[in-house]
Design an enzyme around this catalytic site. Sequence first.
Site, PDB file in Angstrom:
ATOM      1  N   MET A   7       1.010  -1.297  -0.083  1.00 40.65           N
ATOM      2  CA  MET A   7       0.176   0.076   0.207  1.00 40.65           C
ATOM      3  C   MET A   7       0.967   1.054  -0.077  1.00 40.65           C
ATOM      4  O   MET A   7       0.425   2.297   0.446  1.00 40.65           O
ATOM      5  CB  MET A   7      -0.906  -0.045   1.493  1.00 40.65           C
ATOM      6  N   GLY A   8       2.294   1.098  -0.385  1.00 40.97           N
ATOM      7  CA  GLY A   8       3.054   2.405  -0.451  1.00 40.97           C
ATOM      8  C   GLY A   8       3.634   2.502   0.981  1.00 40.97           C
ATOM      9  O   GLY A   8       3.597   1.806   1.851  1.00 40.97           O
ATOM     10  N   ALA A   9       4.159   3.938   1.052  1.00 39.33           N
ATOM     11  CA  ALA A   9       4.585   4.307   2.449  1.00 39.33           C
ATOM     12  C   ALA A   9       5.694   3.287   2.512  1.00 39.33           C
ATOM     13  O   ALA A   9       5.630   2.721   3.891  1.00 39.33           O
ATOM     14  CB  ALA A   9       3.757   4.546   3.452  1.00 39.33           C
ATOM     15  N   LEU A  10       6.673   2.978   1.620  1.00 36.77           N
ATOM     16  CA  LEU A  10       7.503   1.915   1.911  1.00 36.77           C
ATOM     17  C   LEU A  10       8.963   2.021   2.812  1.00 36.77           C
ATOM     18  O   LEU A  10       9.275   3.126   3.040  1.00 36.77           O
ATOM     19  CB  LEU A  10       8.089   1.513   0.568  1.00 36.77           C
ATOM     20  N   GLY A  25      11.294  -2.958   5.370  1.00 33.16           N
ATOM     21  CA  GLY A  25      10.700  -4.400   5.301  1.00 33.16           C
ATOM     22  C   GLY A  25      10.132  -4.592   4.002  1.00 33.16           C
ATOM     23  O   GLY A  25      10.359  -5.761   3.605  1.00 33.16           O
ATOM     24  N   HIS A  26       9.276  -3.619   3.424  1.00 29.10           N
ATOM     25  CA  HIS A  26       9.016  -3.840   1.993  1.00 29.10           C
ATOM     26  C   HIS A  26      10.179  -3.979   0.913  1.00 29.10           C
ATOM     27  O   HIS A  26      10.212  -4.716   0.062  1.00 29.10           O
ATOM     28  CB  HIS A  26       8.259  -2.480   1.427  1.00 29.10           C
ATOM     29  N   GLY A  73      11.156  -6.671   9.392  1.00 29.19           N
ATOM     30  CA  GLY A  73      12.050  -5.769   9.559  1.00 29.19           C
ATOM     31  C   GLY A  73      11.542  -5.018  10.741  1.00 29.19           C
ATOM     32  O   GLY A  73      10.584  -4.860  11.432  1.00 29.19           O
TER      33      GLY A  73
END
Length: 288
Positions: free
Chosen positions: A35-38, A41-42, A181
């Site tokens: 959902m973005g706001a990476l 962890g992403h 993370g």
Amino acid sequence: MITQQIPHATTISALRTRVRSWREDRLSVGFVPTMGALHDGHVSLVRLAKAQCDRVVASVFVNPKQFAPGEDLDAYPRTLIDDAEKLTDAKCDLIYLPTPEAMYPDGYSAGVTLKGPALGLESAIRPHFFDGVATVVTKLFNQVRPDMAFFGEKDYQQLLVIRQLVKDLDFPINVLAGETGRDRDGLALSSRNAYLDSDQRSRAGQLNLILKAFAAALSGGASTSDATATALAAASDAFDAVDYVEARCAATLAELGDGPIDRPVRVLAAVRLGSTRLIDNMAANPPA
Ligand code: PAF
């Protein structure tokens, strides 16, 4: 908007054209839905996907169907330029940016509902949540048609829900999990950590310590009821509110009996600091 230099697709047909050309070259395709706001962890999920697959698609879509009225849909952080840079640095091959209107056009009426691992825990507090997640992930899987999909263990219940979805609906997709993370104090990385003020942020690391102690007590042979009561009391002291602190079967999320654990278990918690919700989980195994 992101620049043309960064490979991206905003329509299903553009996405499919690109994925089809990879398939014609017999390249495997990995998919990381976000959902973005990476955060890191992403990024580590994208790196894991790159290690496993020839090409990687990451989607950025803030899915309205997994937010109830009054939740943070409008406030949810949207940082597309920064996200695109992080995905490019992680060697993501294509960023998929569907619009809400394309995902859910006027008259849209289908939905995907699960029981099993979707029952309880998050669903007890956010009853709409897993239907929204299962619906969007089903659509994204049909649009991208990846060989493998990558989800973080931080959302452990979501991971099991997705595995159940793939099994029940016969998606030919291998679901792989990426480790949670963490910041230096152990706080699990989450896009919602951006909501914490400095006092809340300094308290947030307690969740990791409480879950570590909970998992250690169970692994050391403590009864589930005693260890749960201790963890719940510690969480109630440390946070403004506690949604749940529980130990569940790691494979199914079924509830456990009161005694010492006799199989792999997951300890899971959701707590609040002000209006920010933190969730986290950890493994516990029975004494050898
Ligand atoms: O974990 C998330 O970020 C979301 O729930 C997901 C899987 C991208 C679906 O919107």
